[in-house]
Design a protein around this motif. Structure first.
Motif, mmCIF file in Angstrom:
data_model
loop_
_atom_site.group_PDB
_atom_site.id
_atom_site.type_symbol
_atom_site.label_atom_id
_atom_site.label_comp_id
_atom_site.label_asym_id
_atom_site.label_seq_id
_atom_site.Cartn_x
_atom_site.Cartn_y
_atom_site.Cartn_z
ATOM 1 N N GLN A 255 48.942 38.309 17.769
ATOM 2 C CA GLN A 255 48.376 38.984 16.592
ATOM 3 C C GLN A 255 46.918 39.363 16.829
ATOM 4 O O GLN A 255 46.464 40.429 16.417
ATOM 5 C CB GLN A 255 48.438 38.044 15.387
ATOM 6 N N LEU B 265 45.116 43.072 16.754
ATOM 7 C CA LEU B 265 43.837 43.375 16.099
ATOM 8 C C LEU B 265 42.868 44.039 17.083
ATOM 9 O O LEU B 265 42.300 45.098 16.785
ATOM 10 C CB LEU B 265 43.218 42.080 15.548
ATOM 11 N N SER B 266 42.699 43.417 18.261
ATOM 12 C CA SER B 266 41.644 43.913 19.148
ATOM 13 C C SER B 266 42.070 45.147 19.947
ATOM 14 O O SER B 266 41.224 45.959 20.311
ATOM 15 C CB SER B 266 41.170 42.796 20.090
ATOM 16 N N VAL C 33 44.441 47.803 16.155
ATOM 17 C CA VAL C 33 43.884 48.027 14.815
ATOM 18 C C VAL C 33 42.385 48.364 14.875
ATOM 19 O O VAL C 33 41.941 49.393 14.349
ATOM 20 C CB VAL C 33 44.142 46.775 13.938
ATOM 21 N N LEU D 185 37.716 36.088 14.157
ATOM 22 C CA LEU D 185 37.611 37.512 13.782
ATOM 23 C C LEU D 185 36.215 38.042 14.103
ATOM 24 O O LEU D 185 36.060 39.154 14.626
ATOM 25 C CB LEU D 185 37.916 37.696 12.290
ATOM 26 N N VAL E 73 40.644 45.093 6.774
ATOM 27 C CA VAL E 73 41.642 44.164 7.331
ATOM 28 C C VAL E 73 41.603 42.857 6.541
ATOM 29 O O VAL E 73 40.520 42.344 6.245
ATOM 30 C CB VAL E 73 41.317 43.839 8.815
ATOM 31 N N TYR F 213 44.866 46.988 6.873
ATOM 32 C CA TYR F 213 45.863 46.137 7.555
ATOM 33 C C TYR F 213 45.898 44.727 6.972
ATOM 34 O O TYR F 213 44.848 44.148 6.650
ATOM 35 C CB TYR F 213 45.542 46.045 9.045
ATOM 36 N N PHE G 150 47.487 40.887 7.819
ATOM 37 C CA PHE G 150 48.114 40.001 8.816
ATOM 38 C C PHE G 150 48.611 38.753 8.102
ATOM 39 O O PHE G 150 47.834 38.071 7.409
ATOM 40 C CB PHE G 150 47.095 39.591 9.896
ATOM 41 N N ALA H 42 51.824 43.105 12.219
ATOM 42 C CA ALA H 42 50.893 43.251 11.096
ATOM 43 C C ALA H 42 51.543 44.197 10.093
ATOM 44 O O ALA H 42 52.627 44.733 10.360
ATOM 45 C CB ALA H 42 49.567 43.808 11.589
#
Ligand SMILES: C[S@@+](CC[C@H](N)C(=O)[O-])C[C@H]1O[C@@H](n2cnc3c(N)ncnc32)[C@H](O)[C@@H]1O
Length: 282
Positions: free
Chosen positions: A91, A95-96, A99, A131, A219, A250, A252, A276
């Motif tokens: 996940q 993200l990295s 997203v 994050l 997010v 987004y 998660f 996601a």
């Protein structure tokens, strides 16, 4: 043999239902019947602290005019705060690698770009600091950006630990050596999150049963929190998170949590092994 001032009393069915329903109404946490002993033990622990020897009298304290602070402590004692840095790595890769590059590219066009994330149910801080580290790694000129990672939880004990940002060596397993060296300082109390990362995170005591009025998140992470709620509460919480997200933002969730049958205004995203949800634009 352990001798305590108050031997732990047994809970009657009526007392159990009163406390269980109160916990549900106040926090959304639904304790199934197999959790009866858990509820009883945690209540008994708080009763020792408050010098109360019956569950019914403890219930009366919690619901009485002077019960607010004790209610917070009781709910705190019932929360499960398990978490870790870079939890669910696939996940974090979504993200990295997918997203954030898309969001950053779009926002970079603005004069002073802003990006907002929320770790809802942040526990002891490993999730929001993860994050913040990913943001710092993804945005080389982060000083020119307005960044906010809101980190909220119901548990004051967890939030206090999160705010300290100091972790024992065995809690650092998910982090590779380079990131450990860049974003943590080792001292005798453990690994301390650097001020550069801390500055990106704002902690707040917040119960997801209520709307905190925060909006415009790009997010939201709300992982391993919905599992403690029943279906109706999950719907209500997701509705509030949806309102807090920008269109196209987004969400998660934890690996055993889903929006299926709860909310159809999101699109499921699958990238490698990570997942996601993307809020649909109207
Ligand atoms: C298992 S931890 C998950 C931590 C982190 N999100 C993760 O996945 O690693 C669940 C957290 O949800 C919090 N929580 C439970 N009910 C809540 C509520 N009604 N409002 C806000 N936080 C809540 C608990 O205090 C706990 O810290």
């Amino acid at each position: 043999m352990l001798i305590t001032a108050f031997p732990q009393p047994n809970i009657s069915e009526d007392e159990y239902h009163l406390l269980r329903d109160l916990v549900y109404a106040e926090s959304g946490i639904w304790l199934k019947d197999e959790k009866k002993n858990f509820l009883m033990n945690r209540a008994a622990r708080r009763m020792r602290e408050t010098n109360i020897s019956s569950y019914y009298r403890y219930y009366k304290l919690l619901t009485g005019p002077d019960g607010k602070k004790e209610l917070l402590d009781f709910l705190d004692a019932l929360t499960i705060n398990e978490t870790s840095f870079f939890r669910n790595r696939p996940q974090m890769d979504v993200l990295s690698r997918k997203v954030l590059p898309e969001i950053i590219k779009r926002k970079r066009k603005g004069e002073r770009p802003a990006l907002k994330m929320w770790s809802a149910g942040c526990s002891t801080g490993q999730e929001p600091y993860t994050l913040a580290i990913i943001l710092r790694e993804s945005i080389p000129d982060i000083r020119n950006w307005q960044i906010k990672v809101l980190a909220s939880d119901l548990s004051m004990t967890a939030l206090e630990a999160a705010g300290r940002g100091v972790y024992a060596p065995e809690k650092m397993e998910g982090i590779d050596e380079r990131l450990l060296g860049m974003y943590f300082c080792r001292d005798k109390s453990g690994y301390r999150v650097t001020d550069e990362i801390k500055r990106l995170v704002v902690f707040d005591h917040h119960n997801l049963m209520h709307d905190n009025g925060e909006r415009d998140f790009d997010v939201i992470f709300c992982r391993n929190v919905l599992i403690y709620f029943d279906g109706q509460t999950q719907k209500n919480v997701i509705g509030r998170l949806r309102k807090a997200l920008v269109p196209g933002g987004y969400l998660f969730l934890g690996h055993s949590e889903t929006l299926q049958g709860i909310d159809d205004s999101f699109t499921f995203i699958h990238h490698d092994k990570g997942t996601a949800y993307r809020k649909n634009c109207d």
